[in-house]
Design a protein around this motif. Structure first.
Motif, PDB file in Angstrom:
ATOM      1  N   CYS A  82      42.743  43.850   9.189  1.00  0.00           N
ATOM      2  CA  CYS A  82      44.068  43.217   9.328  1.00  0.00           C
ATOM      3  C   CYS A  82      44.017  41.741   8.960  1.00  0.00           C
ATOM      4  CB  CYS A  82      44.607  43.421  10.738  1.00  0.00           C
ATOM      5  SG  CYS A  82      45.154  45.116  11.022  1.00  0.00           S
ATOM      6  N   ASN A  83      42.823  41.153   8.997  1.00  0.00           N
ATOM      7  CA  ASN A  83      42.669  39.776   8.527  1.00  0.00           C
ATOM      8  C   ASN A  83      43.104  39.664   7.073  1.00  0.00           C
ATOM      9  OD1 ASN A  83      41.669  36.999   8.513  1.00  0.00           O
ATOM     10  ND2 ASN A  83      39.999  37.814   7.280  1.00  0.00           N
ATOM     11  N   VAL A  84      42.742  40.635   6.257  1.00  0.00           N
ATOM     12  CA  VAL A  84      43.116  40.623   4.842  1.00  0.00           C
ATOM     13  C   VAL A  84      44.647  40.707   4.706  1.00  0.00           C
ATOM     14  CG1 VAL A  84      42.885  41.814   2.630  1.00  0.00           C
ATOM     15  CG2 VAL A  84      40.912  41.632   4.157  1.00  0.00           C
ATOM     16  N   ILE A  85      45.255  41.574   5.488  1.00  0.00           N
ATOM     17  CA  ILE A  85      46.719  41.704   5.460  1.00  0.00           C
ATOM     18  C   ILE A  85      47.369  40.400   5.932  1.00  0.00           C
ATOM     19  CG2 ILE A  85      48.697  42.955   6.432  1.00  0.00           C
ATOM     20  CD1 ILE A  85      46.752  45.383   6.704  1.00  0.00           C
ATOM     21  N   ALA A  86      46.826  39.817   6.996  1.00  0.00           N
ATOM     22  CA  ALA A  86      47.377  38.570   7.535  1.00  0.00           C
ATOM     23  C   ALA A  86      47.235  37.421   6.530  1.00  0.00           C
ATOM     24  CB  ALA A  86      46.686  38.220   8.857  1.00  0.00           C
ATOM     25  N   ILE A  87      46.127  37.394   5.789  1.00  0.00           N
ATOM     26  CA  ILE A  87      45.958  36.370   4.757  1.00  0.00           C
ATOM     27  C   ILE A  87      47.046  36.526   3.697  1.00  0.00           C
ATOM     28  CG2 ILE A  87      44.491  35.589   2.850  1.00  0.00           C
ATOM     29  CD1 ILE A  87      42.065  36.244   4.644  1.00  0.00           C
ATOM     30  N   GLY A  88      47.276  37.757   3.267  1.00  0.00           N
ATOM     31  CA  GLY A  88      48.326  38.005   2.282  1.00  0.00           C
ATOM     32  C   GLY A  88      49.688  37.576   2.794  1.00  0.00           C
ATOM     33  N   LEU A  89      49.991  37.917   4.033  1.00  0.00           N
ATOM     34  CA  LEU A  89      51.267  37.513   4.630  1.00  0.00           C
ATOM     35  C   LEU A  89      51.374  35.991   4.720  1.00  0.00           C
ATOM     36  CD1 LEU A  89      51.740  40.039   7.570  1.00  0.00           C
ATOM     37  CD2 LEU A  89      53.263  39.733   5.625  1.00  0.00           C
ATOM     38  N   GLY A  90      50.321  35.365   5.194  1.00  0.00           N
ATOM     39  CA  GLY A  90      50.329  33.916   5.341  1.00  0.00           C
ATOM     40  C   GLY A  90      50.532  33.213   4.012  1.00  0.00           C
TER      41      GLY A  90
ATOM     42  N   ALA B 251      57.162  14.553   2.054  1.00  0.00           N
ATOM     43  CA  ALA B 251      55.813  15.073   2.316  1.00  0.00           C
ATOM     44  C   ALA B 251      55.868  16.209   3.331  1.00  0.00           C
ATOM     45  CB  ALA B 251      54.908  13.959   2.819  1.00  0.00           C
ATOM     46  N   HIS B 252      56.686  16.048   4.348  1.00  0.00           N
ATOM     47  CA  HIS B 252      56.823  17.098   5.366  1.00  0.00           C
ATOM     48  C   HIS B 252      57.353  18.397   4.748  1.00  0.00           C
ATOM     49  CE1 HIS B 252      57.317  18.876   9.308  1.00  0.00           C
ATOM     50  NE2 HIS B 252      58.558  19.195   8.984  1.00  0.00           N
ATOM     51  N   LEU B 253      58.266  18.291   3.818  1.00  0.00           N
ATOM     52  CA  LEU B 253      58.833  19.478   3.176  1.00  0.00           C
ATOM     53  C   LEU B 253      57.857  20.132   2.199  1.00  0.00           C
ATOM     54  CD1 LEU B 253      62.510  18.303   2.640  1.00  0.00           C
ATOM     55  CD2 LEU B 253      61.674  19.992   4.290  1.00  0.00           C
ATOM     56  N   HIS B 254      56.789  19.442   1.847  1.00  0.00           N
ATOM     57  CA  HIS B 254      55.770  20.012   0.969  1.00  0.00           C
ATOM     58  C   HIS B 254      54.684  20.767   1.751  1.00  0.00           C
ATOM     59  CE1 HIS B 254      57.378  17.607  -2.368  1.00  0.00           C
ATOM     60  NE2 HIS B 254      56.717  18.454  -3.138  1.00  0.00           N
ATOM     61  N   LEU B 255      54.755  20.766   3.065  1.00  0.00           N
ATOM     62  CA  LEU B 255      53.733  21.443   3.869  1.00  0.00           C
ATOM     63  C   LEU B 255      53.733  22.947   3.608  1.00  0.00           C
ATOM     64  CD1 LEU B 255      54.070  19.658   7.324  1.00  0.00           C
ATOM     65  CD2 LEU B 255      52.295  19.339   5.601  1.00  0.00           C
ATOM     66  N   HIS B 256      52.536  23.527   3.685  1.00  0.00           N
ATOM     67  CA  HIS B 256      52.377  24.975   3.523  1.00  0.00           C
ATOM     68  C   HIS B 256      52.054  25.545   4.897  1.00  0.00           C
ATOM     69  CE1 HIS B 256      50.859  28.844   2.199  1.00  0.00           C
ATOM     70  NE2 HIS B 256      51.293  28.567   0.989  1.00  0.00           N
ATOM     71  N   TYR B 257      52.823  26.519   5.332  1.00  0.00           N
ATOM     72  CA  TYR B 257      52.666  27.084   6.673  1.00  0.00           C
ATOM     73  C   TYR B 257      51.828  28.366   6.677  1.00  0.00           C
ATOM     74  CZ  TYR B 257      56.109  23.670   8.059  1.00  0.00           C
ATOM     75  OH  TYR B 257      56.758  22.492   8.299  1.00  0.00           O
ATOM     76  N   GLY B 258      50.988  28.529   5.680  1.00  0.00           N
ATOM     77  CA  GLY B 258      50.179  29.740   5.558  1.00  0.00           C
ATOM     78  C   GLY B 258      49.212  29.946   6.706  1.00  0.00           C
ATOM     79  N   PHE B 259      48.565  28.868   7.151  1.00  0.00           N
ATOM     80  CA  PHE B 259      47.581  29.013   8.228  1.00  0.00           C
ATOM     81  C   PHE B 259      48.201  29.520   9.533  1.00  0.00           C
ATOM     82  CE2 PHE B 259      45.240  27.421  11.886  1.00  0.00           C
ATOM     83  CZ  PHE B 259      44.010  28.013  11.675  1.00  0.00           C
ATOM     84  N   PRO B 260      49.264  28.878  10.036  1.00  0.00           N
ATOM     85  CA  PRO B 260      49.826  29.414  11.288  1.00  0.00           C
ATOM     86  C   PRO B 260      50.399  30.821  11.130  1.00  0.00           C
ATOM     87  CG  PRO B 260      51.101  27.503  10.534  1.00  0.00           C
ATOM     88  CD  PRO B 260      49.920  27.632   9.638  1.00  0.00           C
ATOM     89  N   ILE B 261      50.933  31.128   9.946  1.00  0.00           N
ATOM     90  CA  ILE B 261      51.451  32.483   9.719  1.00  0.00           C
ATOM     91  C   ILE B 261      50.300  33.477   9.724  1.00  0.00           C
ATOM     92  CG2 ILE B 261      52.609  33.993   8.051  1.00  0.00           C
ATOM     93  CD1 ILE B 261      54.223  31.452   7.216  1.00  0.00           C
ATOM     94  N   TRP B 262      49.186  33.117   9.078  1.00  0.00           N
ATOM     95  CA  TRP B 262      47.988  33.972   9.077  1.00  0.00           C
ATOM     96  C   TRP B 262      47.517  34.211  10.507  1.00  0.00           C
ATOM     97  CZ3 TRP B 262      43.165  31.740  10.603  1.00  0.00           C
ATOM     98  CH2 TRP B 262      42.107  32.629  10.587  1.00  0.00           C
ATOM     99  N   LEU B 263      47.371  33.135  11.265  1.00  0.00           N
ATOM    100  CA  LEU B 263      46.855  33.240  12.620  1.00  0.00           C
ATOM    101  C   LEU B 263      47.772  34.067  13.518  1.00  0.00           C
ATOM    102  CD1 LEU B 263      44.539  32.386  14.427  1.00  0.00           C
ATOM    103  CD2 LEU B 263      45.816  30.316  14.968  1.00  0.00           C
ATOM    104  N   LEU B 264      49.066  33.789  13.463  1.00  0.00           N
ATOM    105  CA  LEU B 264      50.018  34.544  14.291  1.00  0.00           C
ATOM    106  C   LEU B 264      50.075  36.014  13.886  1.00  0.00           C
ATOM    107  CD1 LEU B 264      52.900  31.943  14.644  1.00  0.00           C
ATOM    108  CD2 LEU B 264      51.297  32.690  16.421  1.00  0.00           C
TER     109      LEU B 264
END
Length: 137
Positions: free
Chosen positions: A69-77, A102-115
């Protein structure tokens, strides 16, 4: 833990590590420029592979859920993080401060992956719990 032979335990560890190894190799070979894949590979998947190996000795199915599921979560993130970032960038206007831009350029992949990963594990644990509860009734 059930008593398993050393060969069975080693095989279970290999099966558990396989998604991490394949994801790492594919990332290094083809996806060095993809934010979340590169970041996780550079940080050795935040030690998640160590946790998965330790869990092999107590609950093999849970270790498989974490690994695969880590692989799936990485894809989702990565996918959802890219979509959010692109949308946020489209909101940038010339009169915004550099900090706002700068704030609008942030990538939220990490928290999405983790959650996502936590959600997969929680769902697995709930399913396991209710299946055991149903068998005892």
């Amino acid at each position: 833990m059930k008593h398993n032979s050393i060969g069975t335990t080693i095989l279970r560890c290999i099966i558990t590590l396989l998604p991490f190894v394949i994801t790492y190799i594919v990332t290094k070979a083809f996806f060095e420029e993809v934010y979340l894949l590169e970041w996780l590979a550079r940080h050795w998947y935040c030690g998640l592979w160590v946790i998965a190996i330790i869990i092999v000795f107590f609950n093999f199915k849970l270790s498989l859920v974490i690994s695969y599921c880590n692989v799936i979560a990485i894809g989702l993130g990565q996918f959802v993080g890219d979509a959010i970032r692109e949308y946020n960038i489209s909101l940038i206007t010339p009169n915004m401060s550099a900090e706002q831009q700068a704030h609008l350029h942030l990538h939220y992949g990490f928290p999405i992956w983790l959650l996502s990963l936590i959600l997969f594990v929680v769902v697995f644990l709930l399913i396991t719990y209710f299946q055991k509860k149903k068998r005892t009734n």
